[in-house]
Design a protein around this motif. Structure first.
Motif, PDB file in Angstrom:
ATOM      1  N   ASN A  94       0.843  -1.198   0.000  1.00  0.00           N
ATOM      2  CA  ASN A  94       0.000   0.000   0.000  1.00  0.00           C
ATOM      3  C   ASN A  94       0.878   1.248   0.000  1.00  0.00           C
ATOM      4  O   ASN A  94       1.885   1.295   0.705  1.00  0.00           O
ATOM      5  N   VAL A  95       0.478   2.235  -0.773  1.00  0.00           N
ATOM      6  CA  VAL A  95       1.194   3.513  -0.833  1.00  0.00           C
ATOM      7  C   VAL A  95       0.162   4.633  -0.866  1.00  0.00           C
ATOM      8  O   VAL A  95      -0.775   4.597  -1.658  1.00  0.00           O
ATOM      9  N   PHE A  96       0.356   5.620   0.000  1.00  0.00           N
ATOM     10  CA  PHE A  96      -0.500   6.800   0.035  1.00  0.00           C
ATOM     11  C   PHE A  96       0.402   8.023  -0.002  1.00  0.00           C
ATOM     12  O   PHE A  96       1.497   8.008   0.561  1.00  0.00           O
ATOM     13  N   SER A  97      -0.058   9.082  -0.652  1.00  0.00           N
ATOM     14  CA  SER A  97       0.742  10.301  -0.737  1.00  0.00           C
ATOM     15  C   SER A  97      -0.125  11.520  -0.454  1.00  0.00           C
ATOM     16  O   SER A  97      -1.351  11.472  -0.570  1.00  0.00           O
ATOM     17  N   ALA A  98       0.535  12.619  -0.082  1.00  0.00           N
ATOM     18  CA  ALA A  98      -0.155  13.877   0.195  1.00  0.00           C
ATOM     19  C   ALA A  98       0.823  15.027  -0.008  1.00  0.00           C
ATOM     20  O   ALA A  98       2.034  14.860   0.163  1.00  0.00           O
ATOM     21  N   ALA A  99       0.272  16.175  -0.358  1.00  0.00           N
ATOM     22  CA  ALA A  99       1.089  17.365  -0.583  1.00  0.00           C
ATOM     23  C   ALA A  99       0.866  18.379   0.533  1.00  0.00           C
ATOM     24  O   ALA A  99      -0.133  18.326   1.239  1.00  0.00           O
ATOM     25  N   GLY A 100       1.805  19.315   0.626  1.00  0.00           N
ATOM     26  CA  GLY A 100       1.732  20.329   1.667  1.00  0.00           C
ATOM     27  C   GLY A 100       1.588  21.731   1.108  1.00  0.00           C
ATOM     28  O   GLY A 100       1.205  21.926  -0.050  1.00  0.00           O
ATOM     29  N   ALA A 101       1.933  22.683   1.934  1.00  0.00           N
ATOM     30  CA  ALA A 101       1.786  24.102   1.617  1.00  0.00           C
ATOM     31  C   ALA A 101       2.603  24.498   0.390  1.00  0.00           C
ATOM     32  O   ALA A 101       3.615  23.876   0.062  1.00  0.00           O
ATOM     33  N   ARG A 102       2.151  25.514  -0.271  1.00  0.00           N
ATOM     34  CA  ARG A 102       2.848  26.099  -1.420  1.00  0.00           C
ATOM     35  C   ARG A 102       3.108  27.570  -1.107  1.00  0.00           C
ATOM     36  O   ARG A 102       2.275  28.225  -0.480  1.00  0.00           O
ATOM     37  N   ILE A 103       4.232  28.073  -1.572  1.00  0.00           N
ATOM     38  CA  ILE A 103       4.517  29.491  -1.392  1.00  0.00           C
ATOM     39  C   ILE A 103       5.354  29.970  -2.574  1.00  0.00           C
ATOM     40  O   ILE A 103       6.259  29.260  -3.032  1.00  0.00           O
ATOM     41  N   LEU A 104       5.018  31.138  -3.092  1.00  0.00           N
ATOM     42  CA  LEU A 104       5.740  31.726  -4.209  1.00  0.00           C
ATOM     43  C   LEU A 104       7.140  32.113  -3.748  1.00  0.00           C
ATOM     44  O   LEU A 104       7.304  32.751  -2.704  1.00  0.00           O
ATOM     45  N   LEU A 105       8.132  31.710  -4.512  1.00  0.00           N
ATOM     46  CA  LEU A 105       9.519  32.009  -4.159  1.00  0.00           C
ATOM     47  C   LEU A 105       9.959  33.342  -4.767  1.00  0.00           C
ATOM     48  O   LEU A 105       9.550  33.676  -5.887  1.00  0.00           O
ATOM     49  N   PRO A 106      10.814  34.089  -4.063  1.00  0.00           N
ATOM     50  CA  PRO A 106      11.316  35.355  -4.595  1.00  0.00           C
ATOM     51  C   PRO A 106      12.153  35.128  -5.865  1.00  0.00           C
ATOM     52  O   PRO A 106      12.793  34.083  -6.023  1.00  0.00           O
ATOM     53  N   LEU A 107      12.152  36.123  -6.744  1.00  0.00           N
ATOM     54  CA  LEU A 107      12.877  36.013  -8.017  1.00  0.00           C
ATOM     55  C   LEU A 107      14.362  35.715  -7.825  1.00  0.00           C
ATOM     56  O   LEU A 107      14.945  34.979  -8.615  1.00  0.00           O
ATOM     57  N   SER A 108      14.975  36.265  -6.790  1.00  0.00           N
ATOM     58  CA  SER A 108      16.404  36.010  -6.572  1.00  0.00           C
ATOM     59  C   SER A 108      16.670  34.525  -6.322  1.00  0.00           C
ATOM     60  O   SER A 108      17.684  33.979  -6.775  1.00  0.00           O
ATOM     61  N   ILE A 109      15.772  33.863  -5.644  1.00  0.00           N
ATOM     62  CA  ILE A 109      15.902  32.416  -5.391  1.00  0.00           C
ATOM     63  C   ILE A 109      15.612  31.650  -6.684  1.00  0.00           C
ATOM     64  O   ILE A 109      16.326  30.704  -7.035  1.00  0.00           O
ATOM     65  N   VAL A 110      14.587  32.058  -7.417  1.00  0.00           N
ATOM     66  CA  VAL A 110      14.220  31.391  -8.672  1.00  0.00           C
ATOM     67  C   VAL A 110      15.369  31.453  -9.664  1.00  0.00           C
ATOM     68  O   VAL A 110      15.675  30.463 -10.343  1.00  0.00           O
ATOM     69  N   GLU A 111      16.034  32.601  -9.746  1.00  0.00           N
ATOM     70  CA  GLU A 111      17.169  32.743 -10.667  1.00  0.00           C
ATOM     71  C   GLU A 111      18.255  31.729 -10.346  1.00  0.00           C
ATOM     72  O   GLU A 111      18.814  31.096 -11.237  1.00  0.00           O
ATOM     73  N   GLY A 112      18.562  31.555  -9.079  1.00  0.00           N
ATOM     74  CA  GLY A 112      19.564  30.568  -8.662  1.00  0.00           C
ATOM     75  C   GLY A 112      19.139  29.149  -8.998  1.00  0.00           C
ATOM     76  O   GLY A 112      19.953  28.333  -9.433  1.00  0.00           O
TER      77      GLY A 112
END
Length: 170
Positions: A94-112
């Motif tokens: 048996n396998v069960f999965s679940a997702a958690g919170a989402r948050i928009l990342l700042p552009l400086s982090i996205v660039e990296g």
């Protein structure tokens, strides 16, 4: 009963608490489990797969129940978001999965990230704390400490436990 955690990260190990409270005689073991996905997952699908792979690997290594947690990022129309997944697997397949919170990342982090760096490394540089991934994580930093990485994984774990118990009682 042995509950396996597919990580030695303290933020993820804390997430086993709901399982330990429910299965009172259980023992928690930390396993070195490979996610078998990129070091920096770039989609919900890849992040979820990493969590499932970690949970299944714990069972392969001898756990009755395996827990896997994986952090990643995902692109949406308005930017790149932090995403997190968890999974529980057992000896019966048996396998069960679940997702958690989402948050928009700042552009400086996205660039990296787009330059090939891992979120944990970027966050370590951003906060000047190389151990941030074992503490509050990106979610803690970008929510001003109002939700830590451990709390986020704990929420996912509670959802997983609920799914698992529902399955057991059917």
């Amino acid at each position: 009963m042995k509950i396996g955690m597919g990580s030695s990260n303290p933020a993820k190990i804390k997430a086993a608490d709901p399982f330990l409270a429910y299965f009172k005689e259980a023992e928690l073991l930390s396993y070195s489990s490979d996610s078998l996905v990129s070091a920096q997952p770039f989609s919900d699908e890849e992040t979820k797969e990493g969590a499932i792979n970690r949970a299944k690997d714990c069972v392969k290594q001898g756990a009755s129940i395996g827990l896997g947690f994986e952090g990643g990022v995902m692109e949406m129309e308005d930017g790149m978001y932090l995403c997190n997944w968890g999974a529980v697997a057992d000896k019966d397949g048996n396998v069960f999965s679940a997702a958690g919170a989402r948050i928009l990342l700042p552009l400086s982090i996205v660039e990296g990230l787009k330059q090939g760096q891992e979120l944990g490394t970027l966050m370590g540089e951003f906060t000047q704390d190389p151990e941030i991934r074992k503490k509050d994580g990106a979610i803690g930093v970008f929510t001003s400490g109002m939700l830590t990485r451990s709390e986020m994984f704990l929420h996912i774990s509670t959802i997983l436990l609920g799914q698992y118990v529902y399955h057991l009682n059917r």
